[in-house]
Motif scaffolding. Structure first.
Motif, PDB file in Angstrom:
ATOM      1  N   ARG A  40      14.682  91.164  47.078  1.00 15.36           N
ATOM      2  CA  ARG A  40      15.405  89.998  46.576  1.00 15.36           C
ATOM      3  C   ARG A  40      15.762  88.998  47.680  1.00 15.36           C
ATOM      4  O   ARG A  40      16.916  88.589  47.825  1.00 15.36           O
ATOM      5  N   PRO A  41      14.780  88.556  48.468  1.00 11.38           N
ATOM      6  CA  PRO A  41      15.079  87.559  49.495  1.00 11.38           C
ATOM      7  C   PRO A  41      15.214  86.172  48.886  1.00 11.38           C
ATOM      8  O   PRO A  41      14.627  85.877  47.836  1.00 11.38           O
ATOM      9  N   GLN A  42      15.974  85.324  49.549  1.00 14.14           N
ATOM     10  CA  GLN A  42      15.999  83.912  49.169  1.00 14.14           C
ATOM     11  C   GLN A  42      14.886  83.137  49.880  1.00 14.14           C
ATOM     12  O   GLN A  42      14.527  82.043  49.462  1.00 14.14           O
ATOM     13  N   LEU A  43      14.339  83.732  50.957  1.00 13.10           N
ATOM     14  CA  LEU A  43      13.242  83.102  51.691  1.00 13.10           C
ATOM     15  C   LEU A  43      12.229  84.159  52.085  1.00 13.10           C
ATOM     16  O   LEU A  43      12.596  85.215  52.610  1.00 13.10           O
ATOM     17  N   VAL A  44      10.944  83.867  51.835  1.00 14.31           N
ATOM     18  CA  VAL A  44       9.845  84.701  52.298  1.00 14.31           C
ATOM     19  C   VAL A  44       9.049  83.894  53.320  1.00 14.31           C
ATOM     20  O   VAL A  44       8.609  82.776  53.019  1.00 14.31           O
ATOM     21  N   VAL A  45       8.890  84.433  54.525  1.00 15.31           N
ATOM     22  CA  VAL A  45       8.099  83.787  55.571  1.00 15.31           C
ATOM     23  C   VAL A  45       6.767  84.512  55.678  1.00 15.31           C
ATOM     24  O   VAL A  45       6.735  85.735  55.835  1.00 15.31           O
ATOM     25  N   LEU A  46       5.656  83.772  55.591  1.00 15.31           N
ATOM     26  CA  LEU A  46       4.313  84.333  55.720  1.00 15.31           C
ATOM     27  C   LEU A  46       3.705  83.847  57.028  1.00 15.31           C
ATOM     28  O   LEU A  46       3.298  82.691  57.152  1.00 15.31           O
ATOM     29  N   ASP A  47       3.646  84.727  58.012  1.00 14.12           N
ATOM     30  CA  ASP A  47       3.217  84.368  59.374  1.00 14.12           C
ATOM     31  C   ASP A  47       2.056  85.278  59.792  1.00 14.12           C
ATOM     32  O   ASP A  47       2.290  86.427  60.146  1.00 14.12           O
ATOM     33  N   ASN A  48       0.854  84.797  59.771  1.00 14.52           N
ATOM     34  CA  ASN A  48       0.416  83.477  59.372  1.00 14.52           C
ATOM     35  C   ASN A  48      -0.667  83.603  58.319  1.00 14.52           C
ATOM     36  O   ASN A  48      -1.194  84.690  58.080  1.00 14.52           O
ATOM     37  N   LEU A  49      -1.020  82.486  57.721  1.00 14.87           N
ATOM     38  CA  LEU A  49      -1.913  82.477  56.570  1.00 14.87           C
ATOM     39  C   LEU A  49      -3.278  83.060  56.900  1.00 14.87           C
ATOM     40  O   LEU A  49      -3.866  83.789  56.095  1.00 14.87           O
ATOM     41  N   SER A  50      -3.802  82.759  58.088  1.00 19.75           N
ATOM     42  CA  SER A  50      -5.141  83.221  58.451  1.00 19.75           C
ATOM     43  C   SER A  50      -5.230  84.735  58.538  1.00 19.75           C
ATOM     44  O   SER A  50      -6.291  85.316  58.314  1.00 19.75           O
ATOM     45  N   THR A  51      -4.126  85.389  58.883  1.00 22.55           N
ATOM     46  CA  THR A  51      -4.133  86.846  59.026  1.00 22.55           C
ATOM     47  C   THR A  51      -3.627  87.571  57.787  1.00 22.55           C
ATOM     48  O   THR A  51      -3.757  88.791  57.698  1.00 22.55           O
ATOM     49  N   LEU A  52      -3.065  86.852  56.846  1.00 27.60           N
ATOM     50  CA  LEU A  52      -2.518  87.480  55.638  1.00 27.60           C
ATOM     51  C   LEU A  52      -3.382  87.275  54.406  1.00 27.60           C
ATOM     52  O   LEU A  52      -3.270  88.032  53.442  1.00 27.60           O
ATOM     53  N   ALA A  53      -4.225  86.252  54.419  1.00 24.96           N
ATOM     54  CA  ALA A  53      -5.049  85.941  53.243  1.00 24.96           C
ATOM     55  C   ALA A  53      -6.498  85.750  53.672  1.00 24.96           C
ATOM     56  O   ALA A  53      -6.779  84.986  54.593  1.00 24.96           O
ATOM     57  N   THR A  54      -7.399  86.439  52.993  1.00 21.98           N
ATOM     58  CA  THR A  54      -8.829  86.304  53.256  1.00 21.98           C
ATOM     59  C   THR A  54      -9.406  85.236  52.343  1.00 21.98           C
ATOM     60  O   THR A  54      -9.452  85.410  51.121  1.00 21.98           O
ATOM     61  N   VAL A  55      -9.812  84.131  52.937  1.00 22.88           N
ATOM     62  CA  VAL A  55     -10.393  83.024  52.174  1.00 22.88           C
ATOM     63  C   VAL A  55     -11.795  82.777  52.720  1.00 22.88           C
ATOM     64  O   VAL A  55     -11.965  82.404  53.885  1.00 22.88           O
ATOM     65  N   ASP A  56     -12.796  82.998  51.899  1.00 20.49           N
ATOM     66  CA  ASP A  56     -14.184  82.926  52.367  1.00 20.49           C
ATOM     67  C   ASP A  56     -14.573  81.524  52.807  1.00 20.49           C
ATOM     68  O   ASP A  56     -15.204  81.348  53.849  1.00 20.49           O
ATOM     69  N   ASP A  57     -14.224  80.530  52.027  1.00 15.76           N
ATOM     70  CA  ASP A  57     -14.562  79.142  52.351  1.00 15.76           C
ATOM     71  C   ASP A  57     -13.289  78.314  52.279  1.00 15.76           C
ATOM     72  O   ASP A  57     -12.870  77.892  51.203  1.00 15.76           O
ATOM     73  N   GLU A  58     -12.668  78.076  53.430  1.00 16.47           N
ATOM     74  CA  GLU A  58     -11.374  77.398  53.454  1.00 16.47           C
ATOM     75  C   GLU A  58     -11.430  75.981  52.915  1.00 16.47           C
ATOM     76  O   GLU A  58     -10.415  75.442  52.464  1.00 16.47           O
ATOM     77  N   ASN A  59     -12.594  75.357  52.965  1.00 15.28           N
ATOM     78  CA  ASN A  59     -12.710  73.971  52.507  1.00 15.28           C
ATOM     79  C   ASN A  59     -12.985  73.859  51.012  1.00 15.28           C
ATOM     80  O   ASN A  59     -12.995  72.750  50.471  1.00 15.28           O
ATOM     81  N   ALA A  60     -13.218  74.979  50.360  1.00 14.01           N
ATOM     82  CA  ALA A  60     -13.462  74.978  48.912  1.00 14.01           C
ATOM     83  C   ALA A  60     -12.133  75.113  48.175  1.00 14.01           C
ATOM     84  O   ALA A  60     -11.388  76.071  48.377  1.00 14.01           O
ATOM     85  N   ALA A  61     -11.836  74.161  47.320  1.00 21.52           N
ATOM     86  CA  ALA A  61     -10.543  74.158  46.625  1.00 21.52           C
ATOM     87  C   ALA A  61     -10.336  75.431  45.817  1.00 21.52           C
ATOM     88  O   ALA A  61      -9.256  76.031  45.822  1.00 21.52           O
TER      89      ALA A  61
END
Length: 380
Positions: free
Chosen positions: A195-216
């Protein structure tokens, strides 16, 4: 709920208070997993009949206006980090993104200040780190606490809860992927548990796998998860990398639609950050009504202290905007319209160049374009 609990149970994750490794803490991995086990047993023994989805709420505007349960959002920090809001900070590697994020987390947790921004009350922070070694994270946390201003520093030990990739058991290799829809329910279970009031995600490149970053479309799963975290009652601060020129974040422009504020950190050419951070801070997007949205801040962290200066005042930022919008064909025209001397226009532009707000080449190109547009208009 069954899916959420079972997926969370599958992971052997550790959750620790901000400083010190204490598995017996009420926020530690053991207690959390015990509660998840209890909930899982209760849930799996319950009826397996799928619940009927509730109908969407659609109501007259008058009902909303009269609804006393809808309150103004609290300011977690200043006018740009609001309750249930979403903010992104981006910068090139090594500029100070994590230092910035730790300072924000510290201020939010202790009801402290960061720069001239203040928190209205102490709040729980869930800090999720995807890459930093625990020794480095612990060292930085100690310095962040030492540098904290205002508020109650004793609150930080329990008000900031860490979920770090490199704090997990060696035999476990299943840290969640924030772009994988199969992990979304387990991640939401973590947020609801703490139950946090703030979630910090540090950092996006290491937490989310996105195959093509430029594809919406490649960002859809991650952005949907952010919306679910917000619906669970938490604000989100996402830490991301800039593109090659450092002026914009990396990835599709679609990312920006989710965020209420986007903070840009750029290297300060006049400062060297040997053991801390030094950057120019400004906002590339804000929905706030604040003069800060037009300022550039000169920020550095050294000797366990933050140092802030307002590098560019709003008048300079506004002058640059009007030049780049093609309003002036020359500095003399700008001086005439603004009622100031040509020397003052030149002086203000010089400050803007020094701050990295624009370049001389960009201003010259904008004046040349304005001149061509004026000539084209006269020809017709």
């Amino acid at each position: 709920m069954i899916v959420s609990v079972l997926q969370t149970r599958r992971y052997g994750w550790n959750f620790l208070p901000f400083v010190g490794i204490n598995p017996r803490s009420p926020f530690g991995g053991g207690a959390f997993l015990t509660e998840i086990m209890k909930t899982s047993t209760t849930t799996t023994n319950a009826s397996t009949t799928s619940p009927t989805p509730s109908a969407p709420r659609i109501r007259p505007l008058g009902d909303v206006l009269d609804d006393e349960t809808i309150k103004p959002r609290n300011r977690l920090l200043g006018p740009w980090l609001l309750e249930r809001g979403a903010t992104m900070v981006f910068a090139p590697p090594g500029v100070g993104k994590s230092w910035f994020s730790l300072a924000v987390a510290t201020a939010v947790a202790t009801c402290g200040t960061f720069g001239h921004w203040s928190a209205e009350s102490p709040n729980r922070v869930l800090y999720i780190d995807g890459e930093m070694d625990m020794a480095d994270l612990k060292g930085r946390a100690k310095l962040a606490i030492k540098a904290a201003e205002g508020g109650n520093p004793d609150l930080i030990r329990e008000n900031v809860v860490l979920f770090a990739r490199h704090d997990q058991p060696e035999e476990e290799d299943n840290f969640p992927d924030f772009s994988n829809p199969d992990d979304a329910d387990a991640i939401l279970a973590i947020v609801r548990q703490h139950r946090p009031q703030l979630v910090v995600l540090d950092n996006l490149s290491t937490l989310a796998t996105v195959d093509d970053e430029n594809a919406a479309a490649a960002w859809d799963n991650f952005l949907k998860l952010l919306l679910r975290i917000k619906s669970a009652g938490a604000a989100v601060l996402v830490v991301h990398h800039s593109n090659k020129n450092g002026e914009q974040y990396r990835g599709s422009s679609k990312i920006a639609t989710t965020f209420e504020a986007i903070v840009r950190l750029r290297p300060n050419p006049r400062e060297a950050a040997s053991d801390g951070a030094a950057f120019l801070l400004d906002f590339t997007k804000t929905r706030m009504q604040s003069a800060d949205s037009r300022k550039v801040f000169n920020v550095s962290f050294a000797d366990a202290r933050w140092h802030w200066d307002t590098l560019v005042d709003p008048a300079i930022a506004e002058l640059v905007r009007r030049f780049l919008d093609g309003e002036f064909k020359s500095q003399a025209e700008a001086a005439s319209v603004l009622g100031i001397s040509k020397g003052e226009v030149s002086k203000r532009l010089g400050k803007a160049y020094a701050a990295g707000l624009t370049t001389k080449a960009e201003i010259q190109a904008a004046m040349a374009a304005a001149k061509r547009n004026a000539e084209d208009g006269e020809a017709h």
